[in-house]
Write an enzyme that holds these catalytic residues in place. Structure first.
Site, mmCIF file in Angstrom:
data_model
loop_
_atom_site.group_PDB
_atom_site.id
_atom_site.type_symbol
_atom_site.label_atom_id
_atom_site.label_comp_id
_atom_site.label_asym_id
_atom_site.label_seq_id
_atom_site.Cartn_x
_atom_site.Cartn_y
_atom_site.Cartn_z
ATOM 1 N N GLU A 110 0.882 -1.217 0.036
ATOM 2 C CA GLU A 110 -0.065 0.179 0.046
ATOM 3 C C GLU A 110 0.910 1.334 -0.007
ATOM 4 O O GLU A 110 0.604 2.112 -0.711
ATOM 5 C CB GLU A 110 -0.952 -0.005 1.162
ATOM 6 C CG GLU A 110 -1.984 -1.005 1.108
ATOM 7 C CD GLU A 110 -2.839 -1.193 2.186
ATOM 8 O OE1 GLU A 110 -4.096 -1.300 2.134
ATOM 9 O OE2 GLU A 110 -2.312 -1.280 3.472
ATOM 10 N N GLU A 130 -4.328 -9.850 3.450
ATOM 11 C CA GLU A 130 -5.175 -9.453 4.506
ATOM 12 C C GLU A 130 -6.351 -10.561 4.653
ATOM 13 O O GLU A 130 -7.034 -10.772 5.755
ATOM 14 C CB GLU A 130 -5.829 -8.162 4.694
ATOM 15 C CG GLU A 130 -4.731 -6.906 4.894
ATOM 16 C CD GLU A 130 -3.684 -6.603 3.741
ATOM 17 O OE1 GLU A 130 -3.041 -5.868 4.108
ATOM 18 O OE2 GLU A 130 -3.878 -7.325 2.520
#
Length: 256
Positions: A110, A130
């Site tokens: 990210e 995730e």
């Protein structure tokens, strides 16, 4: 701020390097580090001595992600705001280069996606894993990845928690360049040297227009581009660039 949680900042000439460094934990990024990284980028943005920022990791990895246990100690409100800090490279007006090696997982990817350039070693592995622990990417990963590689490919990576190797990352456009591990530093230096030859104003304005108009309608982007073009036309750097082109010499930009 001189002491940071799991990273260090070094300045050499006009380049500031932020190095994630948590030995034994693959440079995990804590909740505190997210806040500190955001503040550091604000400070570097305001430092006239710094023209470029390089974000990297120590020990053969970028980062394997965030401090997972820390999520259990954080309120839902704080967790819902994490994307704001991770967007700091995007907000910085100066070119931010992600130097990627080894693991680039979770918040590491990210952060890299929020940078302007991604230069990767051929041992790199990118992932947003995730979903494998009952979460989704929550620091901009779902949105930036889908905009960069398309909705279908983003679902394939995120919903499977799939690791993407260097060659596929290059083909998808997730990274701009892949080089052998021992050539990574040279590749980043070469990119900085190339950008250094350009006007700081032009680089900052290009970044601002691209980021601001990317999600908007075409007519809005064209209007913003035209206004930026007109503004740059009045600068010393533009006059110097035109003069150097006509005189067949290298321009000497001042950022004015």
């Amino acid at each position: 701020m001189s002491e940071y949680d799991g990273f260090r900042v070094e300045r050499e000439g006009d380049v500031a390097t932020i190095t994630l460094d948590v030995p034994g934990k693959f440079n995990r990024v804590s909740m505190l580090a997210r806040d500190q990284l955001s503040q550091v980028l604000v400070e570097l943005d305001g430092d006239e001595r710094v023209r470029f920022v390089v974000l990297t990791g120590a020990g053969g990895a970028f980062t394997a992600g965030g401090d997972i246990a820390g999520f259990l100690e954080t309120s839902p409100w704080v967790v819902s705001q994490l994307a704001k800090n991770v967007a700091a490279p995007e907000r910085c007006s100066k070119p931010v280069i992600a130097r990627l090696q080894g693991y680039v997982f979770g918040v590491g990817l990210e952060l890299a996606l929020a940078c302007d350039f991604r230069v990767a070693a051929d041992d790199v592995q990118l992932a947003l894993p995730e979903a494998t622990i009952g979460m989704i990417p929550g620091s901009g990963g779902t949105q930036r990845l889908a905009r960069m590689v398309g909705l279908g490919r983003a679902k394939d990576m995120i919903m499977r928690g799939r690791r993407v190797p260097a060659d596929e990352a290059l083909a998808l456009g997730l990274v701009g360049e892949v080089v052998p591990v021992d050539a990574l530093d040279a590749a980043v230096t070469a990119l900085v040297d190339e950008l250094r030859r350009h006007s700081p104003l032009a680089l900052a304005m290009a970044k601002r227009v691209l980021n601001a108009a990317y999600d908007g309608p075409l007519h809005l982007g064209l209007e913003l581009e035209g206004l930026a073009y007109g503004l740059l036309q009045q600068t010393h750097d533009f006059r110097e660039g035109v003069g150097a082109f006509v005189e067949k010499r290298r321009p000497e930009f001042t950022g004015e």
